[in-house]
Design an enzyme around this catalytic site. Sequence first.
Site, PDB file in Angstrom:
ATOM      1  N   THR A  62     -94.517 -60.093 -54.017  1.00  0.00           N
ATOM      2  CA  THR A  62     -94.923 -61.143 -55.798  1.00  0.00           C
ATOM      3  C   THR A  62     -94.416 -62.304 -55.681  1.00  0.00           C
ATOM      4  O   THR A  62     -93.228 -62.560 -55.366  1.00  0.00           O
ATOM      5  CB  THR A  62     -93.324 -60.254 -56.213  1.00  0.00           C
ATOM      6  OG1 THR A  62     -93.472 -58.310 -56.254  1.00  0.00           O
ATOM      7  CG2 THR A  62     -93.213 -59.878 -58.359  1.00  0.00           C
TER       8      THR A  62
ATOM      9  N   LYS B 109     -98.058 -57.054 -63.077  1.00  0.00           N
ATOM     10  CA  LYS B 109     -96.983 -57.257 -62.572  1.00  0.00           C
ATOM     11  C   LYS B 109     -96.238 -58.264 -63.444  1.00  0.00           C
ATOM     12  O   LYS B 109     -94.746 -57.636 -64.143  1.00  0.00           O
ATOM     13  CB  LYS B 109     -96.805 -57.105 -60.893  1.00  0.00           C
ATOM     14  CG  LYS B 109     -95.749 -57.605 -60.739  1.00  0.00           C
ATOM     15  CD  LYS B 109     -94.853 -56.428 -60.019  1.00  0.00           C
ATOM     16  CE  LYS B 109     -93.364 -56.426 -59.319  1.00  0.00           C
ATOM     17  NZ  LYS B 109     -92.906 -54.939 -58.643  1.00  0.00           N
TER      18      LYS B 109
HETATM   19  P1  NAD Z   1     -87.249 -58.212 -47.765  1.00  0.00           P
HETATM   20  O1  NAD Z   1     -86.277 -59.979 -47.689  1.00  0.00           O
HETATM   21  O2  NAD Z   1     -86.335 -57.521 -47.849  1.00  0.00           O
HETATM   22  O3  NAD Z   1     -88.352 -58.418 -46.516  1.00  0.00           O
HETATM   23  C1  NAD Z   1     -89.090 -59.857 -46.574  1.00  0.00           C
HETATM   24  C2  NAD Z   1     -89.064 -60.125 -45.186  1.00  0.00           C
HETATM   25  O4  NAD Z   1     -90.537 -60.852 -44.897  1.00  0.00           O
HETATM   26  C3  NAD Z   1     -87.775 -60.098 -44.012  1.00  0.00           C
HETATM   27  O5  NAD Z   1     -87.352 -59.123 -43.484  1.00  0.00           O
HETATM   28  C4  NAD Z   1     -88.577 -61.621 -43.910  1.00  0.00           C
HETATM   29  O6  NAD Z   1     -87.692 -61.785 -42.357  1.00  0.00           O
HETATM   30  C5  NAD Z   1     -89.609 -61.742 -43.243  1.00  0.00           C
HETATM   31  N1  NAD Z   1     -90.603 -62.610 -43.191  1.00  0.00           N
HETATM   32  C6  NAD Z   1     -90.521 -63.865 -44.128  1.00  0.00           C
HETATM   33  N2  NAD Z   1     -91.958 -65.010 -43.546  1.00  0.00           N
HETATM   34  C7  NAD Z   1     -92.204 -63.835 -42.503  1.00  0.00           C
HETATM   35  C8  NAD Z   1     -93.438 -64.488 -41.774  1.00  0.00           C
HETATM   36  N3  NAD Z   1     -93.442 -66.203 -42.098  1.00  0.00           N
HETATM   37  N4  NAD Z   1     -93.706 -63.864 -41.111  1.00  0.00           N
HETATM   38  C9  NAD Z   1     -93.557 -62.775 -40.385  1.00  0.00           C
HETATM   39  N5  NAD Z   1     -91.962 -62.531 -41.044  1.00  0.00           N
HETATM   40  C10 NAD Z   1     -91.151 -63.609 -42.616  1.00  0.00           C
HETATM   41  O7  NAD Z   1     -87.549 -58.838 -49.818  1.00  0.00           O
HETATM   42  P2  NAD Z   1     -88.272 -56.936 -49.962  1.00  0.00           P
HETATM   43  O8  NAD Z   1     -87.571 -56.162 -51.168  1.00  0.00           O
HETATM   44  O9  NAD Z   1     -88.678 -56.326 -49.337  1.00  0.00           O
HETATM   45  O10 NAD Z   1     -89.542 -58.205 -51.372  1.00  0.00           O
HETATM   46  C11 NAD Z   1     -90.470 -57.591 -50.177  1.00  0.00           C
HETATM   47  C12 NAD Z   1     -91.105 -58.237 -51.422  1.00  0.00           C
HETATM   48  O11 NAD Z   1     -91.693 -57.343 -52.223  1.00  0.00           O
HETATM   49  C13 NAD Z   1     -90.951 -59.968 -52.683  1.00  0.00           C
HETATM   50  O12 NAD Z   1     -92.201 -60.620 -52.792  1.00  0.00           O
HETATM   51  C14 NAD Z   1     -90.365 -58.693 -53.750  1.00  0.00           C
HETATM   52  O13 NAD Z   1     -90.261 -59.412 -54.984  1.00  0.00           O
HETATM   53  C15 NAD Z   1     -91.380 -57.753 -53.663  1.00  0.00           C
HETATM   54  N6  NAD Z   1     -90.660 -56.116 -54.122  1.00  0.00           N
HETATM   55  C16 NAD Z   1     -89.707 -55.920 -53.981  1.00  0.00           C
HETATM   56  C17 NAD Z   1     -88.657 -54.413 -54.746  1.00  0.00           C
HETATM   57  C18 NAD Z   1     -87.629 -54.310 -54.611  1.00  0.00           C
HETATM   58  O14 NAD Z   1     -87.194 -53.333 -54.495  1.00  0.00           O
HETATM   59  N7  NAD Z   1     -87.105 -54.400 -53.451  1.00  0.00           N
HETATM   60  C19 NAD Z   1     -89.929 -53.948 -55.254  1.00  0.00           C
HETATM   61  C20 NAD Z   1     -90.877 -54.379 -55.772  1.00  0.00           C
HETATM   62  C21 NAD Z   1     -91.092 -55.851 -55.375  1.00  0.00           C
END
Ligand code: NAD
Length: 305
Positions: free
Chosen positions: A104, A179
């Site tokens: 997002t 979204k």
């Molecule tokens: P998160 O922080 O758990 O996961 C993101 C991952 O990306 C981390 O593990 C981080 O180490 C990794 N990362 C960052 N940069 C990187 C790179 N260059 N190379 C490799 N890995 C990298 O976040 P999440 O909860 O999984 O959310 C991810 C996305 O989904 C966000 O944009 C969030 O807004 C969206 N989202 C989350 C939810 C929720 O309930 N958690 C729901 C809908 C949407």
Amino acid sequence: MTARTVAGIGTVGFAGLGNMGLPMARNLLGAGFAVTGCDLQESRARAFAAAGGTVAATAAEAARGADAVLTMFPGGEDVRRAYLEAGGILDSAAAGALLLDCSTIDVAAAREVAAAAAERGFAMLDAPVSGGVAGAEAGTLTFMVGGDAAAFARAGPLFAAAGKNAIHAGAAGNGQAAKICNNMLLGVSMVGTAEAFLLAEKLGLTTQAFFDVAAVSSGQCWSVSQYCPLPGPVPASPANRGYAPGFAAALMLKDLRLARQAAEECGAATPLGAHAADIYEKMNAEGGGGEDFSAVVNLIRRLRS
Ligand code: NAD
């Protein structure tokens, strides 16, 4: 298991194996795709390997040679960097690879990266999701998708493996737009719902009595009938488990900030969206970012009239 190929997609590169990305990647593996994944955190990469994935050191390496590349990063800067930097995904992905960013992020960044991808001859979709970690684990996410129709059709098998619904919202960036508009509406409706339940309480109604009315009257909405912010009427709502998320208030704040940024950029008036953002800023500043977003009812209860 032998990897399968569906509609020309057999191998998938997956970068960002966090709370959402890891279960999504697991579901792709479960559906028979050969997935090469990476994360900055080693523990996430290890969990992915344990599920049968092949670990790569960087996003660019995960992308190399894959039929499709998925990214699931925290924010717009992470996405810009991973795709645009020298030696990044656009430099390493195979000609003809389908690119999908499911993070997002702000609409402007999504459109910038999609335009850069198009210039290099790649089809790219912005495909943010709703459904949370539970939906990612169950494979029941909804994908809101921006990009061209042919690319949307090509991505169908990936959406089917990781989700339940995929809605094509139009051109590049429109998935992100859909979204944040949806989540701005949700933020506003949750604050309104919380206010109405608390006013009803002060006026002498029980939570159940007001719920029974609102759930079948014109005030009805998802925040009332599926996610009631006070304990009791909806047993599955986070209010009944101490406001453990669910959908964390910090993530709601992220989406409200993105909505505010988009509104400023395109000149739309969103007075209630901006007010909801201020309320969630306060909740976050007071340490409530890790609680479910419906716990905003407790902040409103503390406010003076
Ligand atoms: P998160 O922080 O758990 O996961 C993101 C991952 O990306 C981390 O593990 C981080 O180490 C990794 N990362 C960052 N940069 C990187 C790179 N260059 N190379 C490799 N890995 C990298 O976040 P999440 O909860 O999984 O959310 C991810 C996305 O989904 C966000 O944009 C969030 O807004 C969206 N989202 C989350 C939810 C929720 O309930 N958690 C729901 C809908 C949407």
